[in-house]
Write an enzyme that holds these catalytic residues in place. Sequence first.
Site, short mmCIF file in Angstrom:
data_model
loop_
_atom_site.label_atom_id
_atom_site.label_comp_id
_atom_site.label_asym_id
_atom_site.label_seq_id
_atom_site.Cartn_x
_atom_site.Cartn_y
_atom_site.Cartn_z
N CYS A 17 37.65 71.26 47.33
CA CYS A 17 36.55 71.80 48.15
C CYS A 17 36.40 73.31 48.02
O CYS A 17 35.35 73.85 48.37
CB CYS A 17 36.73 71.40 49.60
SG CYS A 17 36.66 69.62 49.80
N HIS A 76 31.88 75.26 53.70
CA HIS A 76 32.06 73.95 53.07
C HIS A 76 31.67 72.86 54.07
O HIS A 76 31.81 73.04 55.28
CB HIS A 76 33.51 73.79 52.62
CG HIS A 76 33.79 72.42 52.12
ND1 HIS A 76 33.06 71.86 51.11
CD2 HIS A 76 34.69 71.49 52.52
CE1 HIS A 76 33.50 70.64 50.90
NE2 HIS A 76 34.49 70.38 51.73
N ASN A 129 30.50 65.01 52.36
CA ASN A 129 31.30 66.03 51.69
C ASN A 129 31.15 65.85 50.17
O ASN A 129 31.67 64.89 49.61
CB ASN A 129 32.76 65.87 52.12
CG ASN A 129 33.69 66.88 51.48
OD1 ASN A 129 33.32 67.59 50.54
ND2 ASN A 129 34.92 66.96 51.98
N1 ACO Z 1 35.34 54.02 61.22
C1 ACO Z 1 35.86 53.60 62.40
N2 ACO Z 1 37.10 53.94 62.82
C2 ACO Z 1 37.81 54.72 61.99
C3 ACO Z 1 37.33 55.19 60.75
C4 ACO Z 1 36.03 54.80 60.36
N3 ACO Z 1 35.46 55.19 59.22
N4 ACO Z 1 38.27 55.94 60.17
C5 ACO Z 1 39.33 55.97 60.99
N5 ACO Z 1 39.05 55.23 62.11
C6 ACO Z 1 39.90 54.98 63.27
C7 ACO Z 1 41.36 55.15 62.95
O1 ACO Z 1 41.92 53.94 62.47
C8 ACO Z 1 41.92 55.53 64.30
O2 ACO Z 1 42.09 54.37 65.08
P1 ACO Z 1 43.33 54.24 66.10
O3 ACO Z 1 43.17 55.35 67.07
O4 ACO Z 1 43.15 52.88 66.66
O5 ACO Z 1 44.56 54.39 65.25
C9 ACO Z 1 40.81 56.35 64.93
O6 ACO Z 1 39.61 55.98 64.24
C10 ACO Z 1 41.02 57.83 64.79
O7 ACO Z 1 41.36 58.13 63.45
P2 ACO Z 1 41.61 59.61 62.97
O8 ACO Z 1 41.90 59.60 61.49
O9 ACO Z 1 42.63 60.26 63.85
O10 ACO Z 1 40.17 60.24 63.24
P3 ACO Z 1 39.72 61.74 63.25
O11 ACO Z 1 39.05 62.04 64.50
O12 ACO Z 1 40.80 62.67 62.79
O13 ACO Z 1 38.57 61.75 62.13
C11 ACO Z 1 38.32 62.53 59.87
C12 ACO Z 1 38.90 61.45 60.78
C13 ACO Z 1 36.81 62.50 60.01
C14 ACO Z 1 38.69 62.21 58.44
C15 ACO Z 1 38.85 63.92 60.29
O14 ACO Z 1 40.25 63.88 60.46
C16 ACO Z 1 38.53 65.03 59.32
O15 ACO Z 1 37.40 65.40 59.14
N6 ACO Z 1 39.57 65.66 58.71
C17 ACO Z 1 39.40 66.86 57.86
C18 ACO Z 1 38.66 66.58 56.56
C19 ACO Z 1 38.68 67.82 55.70
O16 ACO Z 1 38.42 68.92 56.13
N7 ACO Z 1 39.02 67.66 54.42
C20 ACO Z 1 39.16 68.82 53.57
C21 ACO Z 1 38.15 68.86 52.54
S1 ACO Z 1 38.17 67.46 51.50
C22 ACO Z 1 38.77 67.97 49.94
O17 ACO Z 1 39.29 69.04 49.75
C23 ACO Z 1 38.68 67.03 48.83
#
Ligand code: ACO
Length: 333
Positions: A113, A260, A290
Amino acid sequence: MRRSHILGVGHCVPEHVVTNQDLTRLMDTSDEWIQQRTGIRERRYSDGCTGASDMGAVAAKEALTRAGLDASAIQCIVFATLSPDVDMPASAFLLQEKLGMSGIPAFDVRNQCSGFVYSLAVADQFVKTGAYDYVLVVGSEVHSTGLDLSTRGRDVAVIFGDGAAAAVVGPSPDPDRGILSTHLHAEGKYAEKLWVEAPGSRLRPRLTEEMITGPDGRVFPHMEGRYVFRHAVVRLAEVIREALDANGVSAADLDLLIPHQANLRINQMVAGELGLRDEQVVNNIDRYGNTTAASIPLALYEALETGRLQPGMLVCLAAFGAGFTWGSALLRW
Ligand code: ACO
């Protein structure tokens, strides 16, 4: 030393729109969950036979037109991608051939990213020092062919989309405008927090059926989402401040922040941390998800097209991603 500037920006996104609702047919997810957690409504997927260099070439041609330059003016290609057309050689060479830029240096930057900001920094150095007059910087990603589009991979799969954008970097026509500074960082100890483990050179064989269909799905991206999220907010705010401090300006002086596009909530928290108003921040993650190395130049392209970015404005580009890597660039547009 002369100052460099972005002289033209181009873009290319696949026509095929994939909504959150479409994804519910492939995995256990919902439009509500995706929108609330990420701000994404839809993303684009390629047709399955388009490589990063194909979209990059379209974006590059538009950037050249906008810059008013012929392809023959370009002296170097820097291609940012984590999804190269083939394992080797670099996508930069495939792009070079498509653009008829035979003989000039070309290379890929594999910085996820932060790829565009890193590549822009490289181009800036080449142009500032006079090594080259015009450098083509491309960010292009085809994620859709590498995602686990099942419930197992839903946390990562819903956030990524395909797209490309390109910028022509050259000498600034006005010494008061252009790229003021760039700031790059990396922290390799977090490499496993967001990675695609296989196929890889340390594995013999590099690729097995089990890596694809087994419970670990090692060929797909894996991310400790919350961990990455927390680091992204801290590092982005930090590296934006670093750029502002280096130029003796404050967040209040900033006309536009083009961050980003990994998660709308990350960008909102960073904006809150810096005291920026909504109209100071460009977000288009709702329509593209993304697109990694393409996110920043794609948002830059839209800011220009919609007239949000005007000559004389102070604009900051800032990225955070896998590696971990992060970086910023401050420009007087
Ligand atoms: N749909 C429904 N439920 C989901 C989904 C989905 N797509 N994905 C995960 N869940 C569930 C999980 O199983 C979990 O359930 P549980 O509580 O029963 O265990 C719950 O939702 C919460 O999951 P989390 O992973 O903790 O959700 P979070 O709020 O953290 O959101 C996300 C996930 C969107 C990926 C977030 O963590 C995020 O944006 N992280 C940073 C991403 C980023 O900045 N990446 C860097 C750039 S990418 C690169 O460099 C290539």
